[in-house]
Design a protein around this motif. Structure first.
Motif, PDB file in Angstrom:
ATOM      1  N   LEU A 174      36.843  32.475  44.352  1.00  0.00           N
ATOM      2  CA  LEU A 174      36.061  31.362  43.837  1.00  0.00           C
ATOM      3  C   LEU A 174      35.019  31.920  42.875  1.00  0.00           C
ATOM      4  CD1 LEU A 174      35.572  29.359  47.137  1.00  0.00           C
ATOM      5  CD2 LEU A 174      36.979  28.706  45.179  1.00  0.00           C
ATOM      6  N   ARG A 227      38.585  23.069  47.426  1.00  0.00           N
ATOM      7  CA  ARG A 227      38.195  24.481  47.420  1.00  0.00           C
ATOM      8  C   ARG A 227      39.428  25.380  47.574  1.00  0.00           C
ATOM      9  NH1 ARG A 227      33.100  26.270  49.376  1.00  0.00           N
ATOM     10  NH2 ARG A 227      33.027  24.344  50.595  1.00  0.00           N
ATOM     11  N   ASN A 265      42.342  30.276  40.850  1.00  0.00           N
ATOM     12  CA  ASN A 265      41.645  31.497  40.432  1.00  0.00           C
ATOM     13  C   ASN A 265      42.221  32.742  41.099  1.00  0.00           C
ATOM     14  OD1 ASN A 265      39.686  30.370  38.627  1.00  0.00           O
ATOM     15  ND2 ASN A 265      38.695  29.498  40.416  1.00  0.00           N
ATOM     16  N   LEU A 267      41.230  25.345  44.248  1.00  0.00           N
ATOM     17  CA  LEU A 267      40.473  26.090  43.239  1.00  0.00           C
ATOM     18  C   LEU A 267      40.626  27.592  43.457  1.00  0.00           C
ATOM     19  CD1 LEU A 267      38.568  26.066  40.817  1.00  0.00           C
ATOM     20  CD2 LEU A 267      36.646  25.936  42.436  1.00  0.00           C
ATOM     21  N   TYR A 285      43.894  20.026  42.707  1.00  0.00           N
ATOM     22  CA  TYR A 285      42.443  20.253  42.730  1.00  0.00           C
ATOM     23  C   TYR A 285      41.698  19.013  42.229  1.00  0.00           C
ATOM     24  CZ  TYR A 285      37.895  21.844  41.148  1.00  0.00           C
ATOM     25  OH  TYR A 285      36.552  21.943  40.913  1.00  0.00           O
ATOM     26  N   ASN A 286      42.101  18.499  41.078  1.00  0.00           N
ATOM     27  CA  ASN A 286      41.439  17.309  40.521  1.00  0.00           C
ATOM     28  C   ASN A 286      41.564  16.104  41.442  1.00  0.00           C
ATOM     29  OD1 ASN A 286      40.431  18.497  38.164  1.00  0.00           O
ATOM     30  ND2 ASN A 286      42.380  18.240  37.113  1.00  0.00           N
TER      31      ASN A 286
END
Length: 179
Positions: free
Chosen positions: A68, A57, A64, A60, A16-17
């Protein structure tokens, strides 16, 4: 195995980063290419930036566990991130730069800390507006501007539909708000 304790979860965070950084880097590179007169290269960087944003996205959502953050959650995360950057990280970086004699870089860290502080307070205000259902209605008459066509209206609430361009209420913001 607990997902949050797994190496897969750690790897998702790294991915993600990396994609978020790549998306921002590509937007910067697009600007630089255009400044040098390479419009199509800038356009290609815009496309790759969009791809990288979508990859971020995806990661992420996986971090989660399939969802989102909603706008309220995103505003809280953004507020907390910007206030942490402003009050902790960049202040510490400025102090270290001063100690090492890099006064110009220390001033940059301090200046950007101030910007992040302002962003954090803006996200805090926006969060309060969402929670109190005051994004498109205020307790007093105010000016609203359509972000699509620039139409300015007065009232306690933004119009449900812009009478000029026909765009919905979501395209209105307070006239005096820049960010």
């Amino acid at each position: 195995m607990d997902f949050l304790e797994s190496r897969t979860y750690t790897n998702l965070g790294i991915a993600y980063n990396a994609e978020a950084i790549a998306s921002t880097r590509d937007r910067i590179f697009a600007d630089m290419a255009r400044l040098e007169g390479f419009m199509e290269i800038g356009n290609i960087y815009d496309v790759t930036s969009q791809y990288n944003k979508e990859h971020a996205r995806i990661w992420l959502r996986q971090l989660n566990q399939g969802v989102l953050p909603n706008t309220e959650e995103a505003l809280v995360q953004s507020r907390d991130n910007d206030l942490n950057l402003a009050n902790n990280l960049y202040q510490d970086f400025a102090r270290i730069a001063r100690e090492e004699g890099f006064m110009d870089i220390a001033a940059l860290f301090a200046g950007i800390a101030n910007i992040n502080y302002q962003l954090g307070t803006t996200f805090s205000r926006l969060y309060e507006n969402v929670v109190q259902n005051e994004v498109f209605c205020k307790p007093v008459e105010t000016l609203w501007i359509c972000m699509q066509c620039g139409n300015i209206m007065s009232g306690e609430c933004a119009p449900l539909i812009c009478p000029v361009c026909g765009f919905p209420q979501g395209y209105y913001r307070l006239y005096n708000e820049i960010i």
